[in-house]
Design an enzyme around this catalytic site. Structure first.
Site, PDB file in Angstrom:
ATOM      1  N   LEU A 209      15.969   0.904   6.511  1.00  9.56           N
ATOM      2  CA  LEU A 209      14.863   1.751   6.962  1.00  9.56           C
ATOM      3  C   LEU A 209      13.592   0.916   7.015  1.00  9.56           C
ATOM      4  O   LEU A 209      13.312   0.156   6.096  1.00  9.56           O
ATOM      5  CB  LEU A 209      14.651   2.935   6.001  1.00  9.56           C
ATOM      6  CG  LEU A 209      15.806   3.941   5.863  1.00  9.56           C
ATOM      7  CD1 LEU A 209      15.484   4.950   4.774  1.00  9.56           C
ATOM      8  CD2 LEU A 209      16.072   4.654   7.187  1.00  9.56           C
ATOM      9  N   HIS A 210      12.839   1.059   8.098  1.00 11.60           N
ATOM     10  CA  HIS A 210      11.585   0.308   8.180  1.00 11.60           C
ATOM     11  C   HIS A 210      10.523   0.983   9.040  1.00 11.60           C
ATOM     12  O   HIS A 210       9.356   0.593   8.997  1.00 11.60           O
ATOM     13  CB  HIS A 210      11.841  -1.101   8.741  1.00 11.60           C
ATOM     14  CG  HIS A 210      12.161  -1.116  10.205  1.00 11.60           C
ATOM     15  ND1 HIS A 210      13.406  -0.805  10.692  1.00 11.60           N
ATOM     16  CD2 HIS A 210      11.391  -1.383  11.287  1.00 11.60           C
ATOM     17  CE1 HIS A 210      13.408  -0.904  12.009  1.00 11.60           C
ATOM     18  NE2 HIS A 210      12.191  -1.243  12.402  1.00 11.60           N
ATOM     19  N   ARG A 211      10.893   2.010   9.807  1.00 10.42           N
ATOM     20  CA  ARG A 211       9.918   2.614  10.706  1.00 10.42           C
ATOM     21  C   ARG A 211       8.855   3.382   9.929  1.00 10.42           C
ATOM     22  O   ARG A 211       9.168   4.089   8.966  1.00 10.42           O
ATOM     23  CB  ARG A 211      10.608   3.529  11.719  1.00 10.42           C
ATOM     24  CG  ARG A 211      11.537   2.752  12.623  1.00 10.42           C
ATOM     25  CD  ARG A 211      11.938   3.515  13.861  1.00 10.42           C
ATOM     26  NE  ARG A 211      12.818   2.666  14.678  1.00 10.42           N
ATOM     27  CZ  ARG A 211      12.395   1.751  15.530  1.00 10.42           C
ATOM     28  NH1 ARG A 211      11.096   1.563  15.701  1.00 10.42           N
ATOM     29  NH2 ARG A 211      13.243   1.015  16.214  1.00 10.42           N
ATOM     30  N   THR A 245       8.860  -2.611   3.936  1.00 11.63           N
ATOM     31  CA  THR A 245       9.470  -1.458   3.287  1.00 11.63           C
ATOM     32  C   THR A 245       9.498  -1.629   1.776  1.00 11.63           C
ATOM     33  O   THR A 245       9.334  -0.658   1.022  1.00 11.63           O
ATOM     34  CB  THR A 245      10.899  -1.244   3.812  1.00 11.63           C
ATOM     35  OG1 THR A 245      10.861  -1.141   5.242  1.00 11.63           O
ATOM     36  CG2 THR A 245      11.522   0.010   3.245  1.00 11.63           C
ATOM     37  N   ASP A 283      17.291   3.287  10.824  1.00  9.32           N
ATOM     38  CA  ASP A 283      16.357   3.734  11.858  1.00  9.32           C
ATOM     39  C   ASP A 283      16.116   2.609  12.864  1.00  9.32           C
ATOM     40  O   ASP A 283      15.180   2.649  13.641  1.00  9.32           O
ATOM     41  CB  ASP A 283      15.047   4.247  11.262  1.00  9.32           C
ATOM     42  CG  ASP A 283      14.320   3.223  10.401  1.00  9.32           C
ATOM     43  OD1 ASP A 283      14.692   2.033  10.433  1.00  9.32           O
ATOM     44  OD2 ASP A 283      13.390   3.613   9.680  1.00  9.32           O
TER      45      ASP A 283
END
Length: 380
Positions: A209-211, A245, A283
């Site tokens: 996840l990074h968005r 993140t 994501d």
């Protein structure tokens, strides 16, 4: 003929590697005088995010590294444009080839176009419809000034047609990232975390996840992680954490025995994990392409995707942004009801070969005014 090939962030390296290999094959066969310069903008400057790719993917070290480093998107864009413009003013190329949708893609396209240099965009035409994504803005701006469009799907073609792009400038060639994955599949490398955690095939879950929409709000990030943990049936959750993140995760109050945060992995190590995972929760857009090729169930925590073929043909499914969507999806996974998926059209490992064939003819025939039709050259 001289082509500048632009790379600056992790996804770019997988996309340019087969193009460089195809050019070098053309050179070795003395088929045409086609030269290239690899320009590394330095947008990603962490070793795991860039340097390892030169070794693992057999990419030559760049002709020039602009070393733009960190900064806001505007700062990075400005630095990249200034650095690349300086090179072009001193030594212009015949074509600027950009890939994907990162800041470097847009910035170098603008710099080249303003100096009268033609632009080729590899992975053109993909759209998520979500203007809150920086990548979507990069795609739209780049495609608005591109001369030659190389697409990964017929959906991307249609997006370009709707924007008024002429058919003879659009070339459906497939996906160069998949070229790299197919070539490197026999060389995937078991990461140290495999033995440290005693992982077993199809008995762990990979998370990335990074968005900003998922990780910038501590409450949203917490809710997502808690749902993933609660739905995992105790299986190990391996989470290679993007540097940005990691900073946000440190603000969360989450502690679970089966959650394992690790540093970013090299390309060969990360895809070893993905290939052997029970599922991937992500994501990222690019990872959904890789899971499709490897037939690994994939859950995307987004409301839209610029790669719809990973859902309509592949193993990916959009869950949306509500944490409550995770549990029923995981239940289907554990019941063995996830779709098998297939391979999208032309994702066959020969996309770069098609691109180089087309570019060669485009540049050769440019002075004669000969026009190629988009799907008439090098796409068989």
């Amino acid at each position: 003929m001289l082509i500048d090939i632009i790379a600056g962030a992790r996804p770019n390296f997988m996309k340019i590697a087969p193009i460089i290999n195809a050019i070098e094959k053309t050179q070795s066969n003395n088929e045409v005088d086609l030269q290239y310069r690899l320009i590394h903008t330095g947008q990603h400057y962490d070793k795991k995010m860039s340097e390892d790719f030169f070794v693992q993917l057999n990419i030559p070290h760049p002709f020039l590294n602009l070393e733009v480093g960190s900064g806001t998107q505007a700062e990075q864009t400005g630095k990249i444009m200034m650095g690349y413009e300086a090179l072009l003013l001193k030594s212009p190329s015949d074509l600027c080839m950009v890939v994907g949708d990162v800041t470097s893609t847009m910035a170098c396209s603008i710099a080249a176009k303003k100096l009268g240099i033609k632009v080729a965009h590899v992975e053109a035409g993909i759209r998520s419809g979500d203007l809150s994504m920086p990548e979507e803005i990069n795609r739209i701006v780049t495609d608005s000034i591109t001369d030659y469009f190389f697409t990964t799907s017929r959906v991307a073609n249609e997006n370009l047609f709707k924007n008024g792009i002429e058919e003879d400038r659009i070339f459906f060639v497939g996906n160069t990232m998949i070229d790299t994955l197919i070539k490197q599949m026999p060389y995937l490398k078991k990461p140290p975390i495999w033995d440290i955690l005693n992982l077993e095939k199809h008995e762990f879950i990979v998370v990335t996840l990074h968005r900003p929409s998922n990780v910038d709000s501590t409450s949203t990030f917490t809710d997502l992680m808690e749902e993933i943990i609660a739905s995992s049936k105790g299986l190990p959750i391996v989470f290679p954490v993007h540097p940005r993140t990691a900073k946000m995760f440190n603000l969360l109050n989450i502690d679970a025995e089966n959650l394992h945060l690790i540093e970013p992995l090299s390309y060969l190590e990360f895809n070893y994990l993905v290939k052997n995972a029970k599922a991937v929760i992500t994501d990222s857009g690019g990872i959904t392409e890789e899971t499709t090729i490897m037939h690994v169930p994939c859950m995307t925590l987004r409301s839209s995707t610029e790669r719809p073929e990973t859902c309509t043909v592949g193993t990916n499914e959009l869950l949306g942004i509500e944490p409550s969507a995770i549990k029923p999806a995981m239940e289907r996974l554990f019941r063995g009801e996830w779709k098998e998926g297939g391979i999208p059209e032309l994702w066959d490992g020969r996309s770069a070969e098609r691109i180089v064939n087309i570019i060669t003819e485009l540049l050769t025939n440019h002075s004669t005014g000969h026009i190629l039709k988009g799907e008439s050259v090098g796409v068989k």
